[in-house]
Scaffold this motif. Structure first.
Motif, PDB file in Angstrom:
ATOM      1  N   THR A 250      -4.781  -1.294 -16.163  1.00 37.93           N
ATOM      2  CA  THR A 250      -4.893  -0.500 -14.925  1.00 37.93           C
ATOM      3  C   THR A 250      -5.052  -1.432 -13.717  1.00 37.93           C
ATOM      4  O   THR A 250      -5.515  -2.569 -13.855  1.00 37.93           O
ATOM      5  CB  THR A 250      -6.123   0.432 -14.957  1.00 37.93           C
ATOM      6  OG1 THR A 250      -7.294  -0.360 -15.110  1.00 37.93           O
ATOM      7  CG2 THR A 250      -6.051   1.449 -16.063  1.00 37.93           C
ATOM      8  N   HIS A 252      -6.863  -1.287  -9.786  1.00 45.06           N
ATOM      9  CA  HIS A 252      -7.732  -0.522  -8.881  1.00 45.06           C
ATOM     10  C   HIS A 252      -7.404  -0.986  -7.460  1.00 45.06           C
ATOM     11  O   HIS A 252      -7.409  -2.186  -7.191  1.00 45.06           O
ATOM     12  CB  HIS A 252      -9.208  -0.814  -9.144  1.00 45.06           C
ATOM     13  CG  HIS A 252      -9.682  -0.310 -10.468  1.00 45.06           C
ATOM     14  ND1 HIS A 252     -10.844   0.395 -10.628  1.00 45.06           N
ATOM     15  CD2 HIS A 252      -9.146  -0.409 -11.702  1.00 45.06           C
ATOM     16  CE1 HIS A 252     -11.009   0.721 -11.899  1.00 45.06           C
ATOM     17  NE2 HIS A 252      -9.984   0.230 -12.570  1.00 45.06           N
ATOM     18  N   VAL A 275      -1.867   8.029 -10.665  1.00 45.11           N
ATOM     19  CA  VAL A 275      -2.879   7.512  -9.744  1.00 45.11           C
ATOM     20  C   VAL A 275      -3.987   8.563  -9.665  1.00 45.11           C
ATOM     21  O   VAL A 275      -3.714   9.759  -9.556  1.00 45.11           O
ATOM     22  CB  VAL A 275      -2.274   7.156  -8.366  1.00 45.11           C
ATOM     23  CG1 VAL A 275      -1.501   8.308  -7.778  1.00 45.11           C
ATOM     24  CG2 VAL A 275      -3.352   6.710  -7.394  1.00 45.11           C
ATOM     25  N   PHE A 283      -8.615   3.980  -5.821  1.00 45.95           N
ATOM     26  CA  PHE A 283      -7.655   4.676  -6.668  1.00 45.95           C
ATOM     27  C   PHE A 283      -7.428   3.829  -7.917  1.00 45.95           C
ATOM     28  O   PHE A 283      -7.354   2.595  -7.824  1.00 45.95           O
ATOM     29  CB  PHE A 283      -6.316   4.855  -5.945  1.00 45.95           C
ATOM     30  CG  PHE A 283      -6.424   5.667  -4.686  1.00 45.95           C
ATOM     31  CD1 PHE A 283      -6.177   7.038  -4.692  1.00 45.95           C
ATOM     32  CD2 PHE A 283      -6.780   5.069  -3.478  1.00 45.95           C
ATOM     33  CE1 PHE A 283      -6.299   7.791  -3.532  1.00 45.95           C
ATOM     34  CE2 PHE A 283      -6.902   5.811  -2.317  1.00 45.95           C
ATOM     35  CZ  PHE A 283      -6.660   7.180  -2.351  1.00 45.95           C
ATOM     36  N   ILE A 285      -4.694   3.114 -10.841  1.00 47.19           N
ATOM     37  CA  ILE A 285      -3.294   3.312 -11.209  1.00 47.19           C
ATOM     38  C   ILE A 285      -3.151   2.862 -12.650  1.00 47.19           C
ATOM     39  O   ILE A 285      -3.541   1.761 -13.031  1.00 47.19           O
ATOM     40  CB  ILE A 285      -2.350   2.485 -10.319  1.00 47.19           C
ATOM     41  CG1 ILE A 285      -2.574   2.871  -8.869  1.00 47.19           C
ATOM     42  CG2 ILE A 285      -0.892   2.718 -10.699  1.00 47.19           C
ATOM     43  CD1 ILE A 285      -3.549   1.995  -8.179  1.00 47.19           C
ATOM     44  N   LEU A 310       3.171   2.877  -7.535  1.00 50.65           N
ATOM     45  CA  LEU A 310       2.217   3.334  -6.521  1.00 50.65           C
ATOM     46  C   LEU A 310       2.859   3.347  -5.138  1.00 50.65           C
ATOM     47  O   LEU A 310       2.729   4.311  -4.368  1.00 50.65           O
ATOM     48  CB  LEU A 310       1.015   2.385  -6.537  1.00 50.65           C
ATOM     49  CG  LEU A 310      -0.146   2.756  -5.659  1.00 50.65           C
ATOM     50  CD1 LEU A 310      -0.745   4.069  -6.114  1.00 50.65           C
ATOM     51  CD2 LEU A 310      -1.203   1.672  -5.694  1.00 50.65           C
TER      52      LEU A 310
END
Ligand SMILES: Cc1cc2nc3c(=O)[nH]c(=O)nc-3n(C[C@H](O)[C@H](O)[C@H](O)COP(=O)(O)OP(=O)(O)OC[C@H]3O[C@@H](n4cnc5c(N)ncnc54)[C@H](O)[C@@H]3O)c2cc1C
Length: 388
Positions: A250, A252, A275, A283, A285, A310
């Motif tokens: 992930t 951030h 997201v 957020f 992702i 994103l």
């Protein structure tokens, strides 16, 4: 069999998602709990830690049913009811503000109390115009797996903009999945950790254990309990031979240029990325799903895929700051479904895969009925008669 109501001394191995939840719910039922954790209750971000800290906290019964089965949908519906009920039992507390940036927007999505740790605002599926067939394919699969499900809605480009004005205006069709939610999971885990201390649960950090019926083994010896519950996630692999880890990565990011009310999934022929809005203009992702037990850092390829997805959701993400990249392993059995193994003196709950927050309420409530020696079978598919 008689219902077991007397207080027991219960050892729980693993203070990730399942271990914390079970320690909490069993303590509220009056049991004496000792919780063993190989790491720390509030781990550092650069340490090997529970998958629960890496998760995005989506509670997505429809999206996950499509890639699993109708039972996941039903257990997920149960979770959407159970999370807000459970959160009422957690003392209300303001979340810490992020002091790193001064310019927190007035529209900040910082929650004020525990009722705002959980959101039932649905989730939004979008696809670029050339990939819109992915949305139709999703609906076909959903109707096949869960024919009774009608709780979703097709959206026009205008309706997408009304719901999420900060998304790119080129999305012309979308699906709103009303029966989905999300949780600010790291804040929840932290608050629950504090609550376990307040409830006088005995917490043994930095203590790696092995489990046997009625017995916890540490490097310095063994201890006896009325019951042992093994919630070690992938840490139980030496005892659960069919368990495997599935790598997930992930990103951030932080920006006050964009505000989202709900998780957004981008449907794409090669990957599906999401997201999820978090407190303090953050957020997550995610997430890659790779058949590997490699915990090393996020690859360049994954970071490019996650970052570009994103950016196509909204060009305003271009100025977002990457504040963290995270990798972890999802504990999974071969069918990617959770299981509870019940032996006298030992209950093992594991295999939550990518459905931890989605399925934990069902797993926890089923384990609680086993501890009470109640004959009620809430979710028959979860129960296995003996260890693998
Ligand atoms: C990238 C990613 C994204 C995800 N996103 C979502 C999502 O959006 N929604 C969702 O529902 N799920 C999601 N998940 C899945 C979810 O995180 C897991 O299903 C869940 O955390 C599993 O819970 P658990 O308690 O079984 O294991 P864990 O949360 O991993 O906890 C296991 C605990 O046991 C401890 N432990 C291990 N070995 C020992 C030992 N020998 N002795 C003592 N303690 C030990 C560990 O340190 C850890 O604290 C995601 C997972 C990943 C990796």
């Amino acid at each position: 069999m008689k219902t077991q109501t007397s207080q027991q001394h219960i050892a729980i191995a693993g203070a990730g998602l399942l271990g914390r939840l079970l320690a909490w719910r069993l303590r509220l039922l009056g049991h004496e709990i000792t919780l063993f954790e190989s790491g720390k209750l509030q781990p550092e971000s650069n340490s090997v830690r529970a998958a629960a800290f890496t998760a995005a906290g989506m509670i997505a019964p429809l999206s996950e049913a499509v890639v699993s089965d109708a039972n996941v949908y039903r257990m997920g519906q149960f979770a959407l009811q159970r999370w807000p009920q459970w959160l009422k039992d957690l003392p209300q507390r303001d979340l810490p503000k992020n002091n790193l940036r001064q310019n927190i927007s007035p529209k900040s999505n910082l929650p004020n109390n525990n009722t705002e740790l959980f959101f039932a605002k649905g989730s939004l599926l979008v696809a670029h115009p050339q990939d819109e067939s992915e949305l139709q394919q999703f609906e076909n699969e959903l109707n096949f797996v869960v024919p009774e499900c009608r709780n979703y809605q097709w959206l026009s480009g205008h309706e997408i903009q009304t719901l999420e004005p900060d998304l790119h205006s080129h999305f012309m069709r979308g699906l709103l999945l009303q029966e989905e939610g999300h949780l600010h999971n790291r804040e929840f885990l932290q608050q629950l950790g504090d609550e376990l201390i307040r409830l006088n649960i005995s917490i043994r950090e930095n203590t790696s254990v092995e489990t046997e019926p009625h017995t916890i083994r540490t490097h310095s010896g063994s201890e006896k309990f009325d019951l042992v519950i093994d919630c070690r996630g992938l840490g139980a692999k030496t005892q659960l031979k069919e368990l495997r880890g599935v790598r997930g990565e992930t990103l951030h990011v932080e920006t006050n240029e964009i505000h989202l009310q709900r998780p957004v999934r981008l449907m794409h022929p090669r990957y599906q990325l999401y997201v999820v809005p978090k407190p303090n203009n953050r957020f997550i992702i995610g997430a890659t799903q790779i058949e590997s037990e490699d915990r090393s850092a996020v690859t360049l390829q994954s970071s490019l895929e996650l970052g570009s997805a994103l950016y196509t959701l909204s060009p305003a993400f271009a100025e977002a700051r990457i504040i963290e990249m995270d990798t972890n392993l999802r504990p999974a059995f071969m069918d990617n479904l959770p299981k509870i193994f019940c032996n006298p003196g030992l209950i093992v709950a594991n295999g939550l895969f990518r459905h931890g927050y989605l399925l934990a309420p069902a797993v926890v409530e089923q384990v609680l009925t086993q501890v009470k020696q109640d004959q009620t079978i809430l979710f028959p598919d979860l129960l296995q008669t003996s260890l693998l």
